[in-house]
Motif scaffolding. Sequence first.
Motif, short mmCIF file in Angstrom:
data_model
loop_
_atom_site.label_atom_id
_atom_site.label_comp_id
_atom_site.label_asym_id
_atom_site.label_seq_id
_atom_site.Cartn_x
_atom_site.Cartn_y
_atom_site.Cartn_z
N ALA A 65 0.83 -1.20 0.00
CA ALA A 65 0.00 0.00 0.00
C ALA A 65 0.87 1.26 0.00
N LEU A 66 1.97 1.23 0.72
CA LEU A 66 2.90 2.37 0.75
C LEU A 66 3.52 2.60 -0.64
N ALA A 67 3.89 1.51 -1.28
CA ALA A 67 4.51 1.63 -2.61
C ALA A 67 3.53 2.22 -3.63
N MET A 68 2.24 1.92 -3.47
CA MET A 68 1.25 2.30 -4.49
C MET A 68 0.64 3.69 -4.29
N VAL A 69 0.69 4.23 -3.08
CA VAL A 69 -0.10 5.43 -2.79
C VAL A 69 0.42 6.63 -3.60
N GLU A 70 -0.49 7.49 -4.01
CA GLU A 70 -0.06 8.65 -4.80
C GLU A 70 0.61 9.69 -3.88
N GLU A 71 1.51 10.46 -4.50
CA GLU A 71 2.37 11.36 -3.73
C GLU A 71 1.58 12.34 -2.87
N GLU A 72 0.50 12.90 -3.42
CA GLU A 72 -0.26 13.92 -2.68
C GLU A 72 -0.84 13.34 -1.39
N LYS A 73 -1.33 12.12 -1.49
CA LYS A 73 -1.91 11.47 -0.31
C LYS A 73 -0.81 11.10 0.70
N LEU A 74 0.32 10.69 0.17
CA LEU A 74 1.45 10.33 1.03
C LEU A 74 1.90 11.55 1.84
N HIS A 75 2.04 12.68 1.16
CA HIS A 75 2.43 13.91 1.85
C HIS A 75 1.40 14.29 2.92
N LYS A 76 0.14 14.12 2.57
CA LYS A 76 -0.93 14.50 3.50
C LYS A 76 -0.84 13.65 4.77
N LEU A 77 -0.49 12.38 4.62
CA LEU A 77 -0.38 11.50 5.80
C LEU A 77 0.82 11.87 6.67
N TRP A 78 1.77 12.57 6.08
CA TRP A 78 2.99 12.95 6.82
C TRP A 78 2.88 14.38 7.36
N GLU A 79 1.81 15.07 6.97
CA GLU A 79 1.66 16.48 7.33
C GLU A 79 1.73 16.65 8.85
N GLY A 80 2.57 17.58 9.29
CA GLY A 80 2.75 17.80 10.72
C GLY A 80 4.05 17.19 11.23
N LEU A 81 4.59 16.22 10.48
CA LEU A 81 5.84 15.60 10.93
C LEU A 81 7.08 16.29 10.38
N GLY A 82 6.92 17.00 9.24
CA GLY A 82 8.08 17.66 8.65
C GLY A 82 9.04 16.65 8.00
N TYR A 83 10.18 17.14 7.54
CA TYR A 83 11.21 16.28 6.93
C TYR A 83 10.59 15.33 5.90
N TYR A 84 9.98 15.92 4.88
CA TYR A 84 9.22 15.13 3.91
C TYR A 84 10.09 14.21 3.05
N THR A 85 11.40 14.51 2.99
CA THR A 85 12.29 13.61 2.25
C THR A 85 12.20 12.21 2.85
N ARG A 86 11.98 12.17 4.17
CA ARG A 86 11.95 10.85 4.83
C ARG A 86 10.78 10.01 4.34
N VAL A 87 9.64 10.63 4.15
CA VAL A 87 8.49 9.82 3.71
C VAL A 87 8.63 9.49 2.22
N ARG A 88 9.28 10.37 1.48
CA ARG A 88 9.50 10.03 0.07
C ARG A 88 10.48 8.85 -0.04
N ASN A 89 11.49 8.85 0.84
CA ASN A 89 12.41 7.72 0.85
C ASN A 89 11.73 6.43 1.31
N LEU A 90 10.78 6.57 2.25
CA LEU A 90 10.02 5.38 2.66
C LEU A 90 9.35 4.76 1.44
N GLN A 91 8.73 5.62 0.62
CA GLN A 91 8.03 5.07 -0.54
C GLN A 91 9.01 4.51 -1.57
#
Length: 366
Positions: A65-91
């Motif tokens: 599910a993490l591999a498939m999710v679209e970028e906008e939704k992925l960012h939204k799930l990370w909103e508030g945590l900052g350091y968005y490179t980390r969630v992009r690397n997760l994907q």
Amino acid sequence: MNYDYSLTIDYLLDWYDLNARILAWREDPNPYYVWVSEIMLQQTRVEAVKFYFERFVNTLPNIEALAMVEEEKLHKLWEGLGYYTRVRNLQKAAKIIMNEYNGVMPANYEELLKLPGIGSYTAGAIASIAFHITQPAVDGNVLRVMKRVAGSYDDIMKSSVKKELEQDLREIIPSDRPGDYNQAIMELGATVCIPNGKPLCEKCPIMHLCNAYQQGIEMDIPVKTAKKPRKIEDKTILLMERNGEYAIHKRESKGLLAGLWEFPNIEGKLTASALEEMLNKQGLQNFTIENLGEGKHIFSHIEWHMVGYLIRMNEAMTVKEPSFDGYLPENNIASKEKYIWASVKKIDKEYTLPTAFKTYRQCMTN
Ligand code: SF4
């Protein structure tokens, strides 16, 4: 090895058995949960991570599910945590696991290290906690605790010091409970041998083994060389409002806050009159300006010092000029890009505005 860390094993494990906090990723330490929680914990306290973790794994319950999710939704799930490179690397890593490891996280420290966003600490945490592999997980917490225990004035900002501690711990980590030993040190660092203020030595299970405590030097350790001062960038943030909608813009796909959304902004801090004059030159005449005050946001290497203005474009102007696109300030960093107009509700639901804009985001009204 200068200090025999094996002396700490039994005391730390006994203490951990009694004092470990109950956390979702500890209750079910599957590799995916351990991985996601460790990446979140690199930037946020345990108490705050609980909420973000639940939301993330409820929406994206597994690597696929993490591999498939679209970028906008992925960012939204990370909103508030900052350091968005980390969630992009997760994907990115999730996609590699899907393509190269049949969707199964590799149970191997060296293979984990090859994945984007996974360094020696995270690889050690996943390997030891999820797969019971005898690898240490050394982060700032562990460095602080162990350097205090050893009474060592080593500079913990040096990578050689971290590598040496990793090697020392690798030699003694208990093969029956490697994950618990790593977590016991982390837990002690988070709750007893704390980073800010005086450690709570009287509650510490290894007080009798601790050189820093015995010599009264616990506040002098760890030694950290000062980081380079951050670069200061001044900015003027514009909340452009028209018919209850606000202008937002998607940042470029590379660099700071890549791919996230922002309010129009201009380099430098403008006064209200300078801003009014500039907007007039751009062709905007019929609007009001309200000063929203100063704001500051600290990134790892940069500080934004901001002033914000609410610019209400009146209805007559809106009818005549339905788009703001022609009126972007010339020196806006994103002036060639398109803006969109969205209601507060839509922004909250669909677009990720980073915490850097929090001060002004809360000035939007429905
Ligand atoms: S005795 Fe104090 S300084 Fe030493 S490890 Fe425990 S809490 Fe930290």
